[in-house]
Design an enzyme around this catalytic site. Structure first.
Site, PDB file in Angstrom:
ATOM      1  N   PRO A  49      25.542   5.253  -4.664  1.00  0.00           N
ATOM      2  CA  PRO A  49      25.774   5.535  -6.094  1.00  0.00           C
ATOM      3  C   PRO A  49      27.220   5.352  -6.513  1.00  0.00           C
ATOM      4  CG  PRO A  49      24.275   7.151  -5.179  1.00  0.00           C
ATOM      5  CD  PRO A  49      24.741   6.307  -4.021  1.00  0.00           C
ATOM      6  N   CYS A  50      27.400   4.662  -7.637  1.00  0.00           N
ATOM      7  CA  CYS A  50      28.743   4.259  -8.063  1.00  0.00           C
ATOM      8  C   CYS A  50      29.409   5.236  -9.016  1.00  0.00           C
ATOM      9  CB  CYS A  50      28.680   2.882  -8.725  1.00  0.00           C
ATOM     10  SG  CYS A  50      27.773   2.874 -10.304  1.00  0.00           S
ATOM     11  N   GLN A  51      28.638   6.187  -9.584  1.00  0.00           N
ATOM     12  CA  GLN A  51      29.209   7.048 -10.622  1.00  0.00           C
ATOM     13  C   GLN A  51      30.429   7.823 -10.136  1.00  0.00           C
ATOM     14  OE1 GLN A  51      26.045   6.940  -9.673  1.00  0.00           O
ATOM     15  NE2 GLN A  51      24.635   6.999 -11.409  1.00  0.00           N
TER      16      GLN A  51
END
Length: 287
Positions: A49-51
């Site tokens: 996940p990039c958030q």
């Protein structure tokens, strides 16, 4: 085999099964599956996940539960010792926390005797009419394989937004902005170049340049007014989920099952630029 973390909606799995019915899909929390339950493999691919690292997110990095999923990748790598690890994340990954996050990732791979190549690339430099800059990491167990590996060369952009989106075909009525709406009135004034794509943003109305779309974001599925807008031969409308897929380079055969449209848009914003990832994969397969 594809492992889906529980953080992602199960609707992602439904879309995957719709398009890849013959692929084994394990729908579970990666943190709760033992490495022994996963068959042996040569290449590990992942897009944690990039958030946690994105300039659009909270940037808590490894202090965010989602960011810590990188260490689940390392846990599986420890057990399976794949020949190659192929990772994708946001461009800001290399800059996050003054480079400390990327150094940690590099060191985690290096400590496991992997040799590393990485590239920060914008999809529009690889034939896709969308600005989508991402970090790609390819790690090899074998030094000679790493030394011989080359990321694909940049390609001239031959197609622009409206080579992909056909404005002469009428979309469903629900995609068009009502002419008596405030959104229509504002956008009608803002659209000064019909060969560009537009959207409402925190800073007003955003306009693309050079016939290249701005980055498609996952928040399209949270706030409908963030879906990009075009003017076609029939009015002013949001682009459809299928057009979002086309701007990501998906083949026309790829489609969504019967799921809420908000999830379609969210999935479009969370996916990868397919031709670029495919090109990197081909370069890996040559090693």
């Amino acid at each position: 085999m594809l492992l889906i973390d529980s953080i992602y909606p199960l609707l992602y799995c439904k879309t995957y099964r719709c398009n890849f019915p013959d692929t084994v899909l394990t729908e579970c929390d990666i943190r709760k599956i033992g490495a022994d339950d996963i068959p042996d493999f040569d290449i590990l691919t992942a897009g944690f996940p990039c958030q946690s690292f994105s300039v659009c997110g909270n940037r808590k990095g490894f202090a965010d539960e989602r960011g810590n999923l990188f260490f689940e990748i390392m846990r599986i790598a420890d057990a399976k010792k794949p020949k190659i690890i192929f990772l994708e994340n946001v461009a800001n990954l290399t800059e996050h926390d003054n480079g400390k996050t990327f150094n940690r990732i590099h060191n985690e791979l290096s400590d496991r005797d992997y040799y590393i190549r990485y590239l920060i690339a914008d999809a529009c430099n690889y034939g896709i009419p969308q600005h989508r800059t991402r970090t790609y990491i390819v790690a090899f167990k074998n030094y000679d394989m790493c030394n011989g590996f080359r990321f694909p060369d940049e390609q001239p952009l031959k197609k622009h937004i409206f080579d992909i989106i056909d404005r002469s075909v009428k979309a469903d009525d629900n995609f068009y902005l009502p002419e008596n709406s405030v959104q229509y009135q504002k956008m009608n004034v803002a659209i000064t170049d019909e060969n560009q794509i537009y959207r409402f943003s925190d800073y007003g109305i955003q306009k693309s340049k050079d016939g290249i779309s701005f980055t498609l974001k996952a928040n399209m599925g949270t706030w409908y007014n963030r879906v990009p807008i075009i003017k076609d031969d029939f009015g002013i409308r949001t682009i459809t989920p299928q057009e979002c897929l086309a701007l990501q380079g998906f083949p026309k055969s790829f489609d969504f099952p019967d799921i809420p449209i908000k999830s379609m848009y969210k999935q479009c914003g969370n996916t990868v630029a397919v031709p670029l990832v495919n090109s990197i994969a081909k370069q890996i397969s040559n090693e």
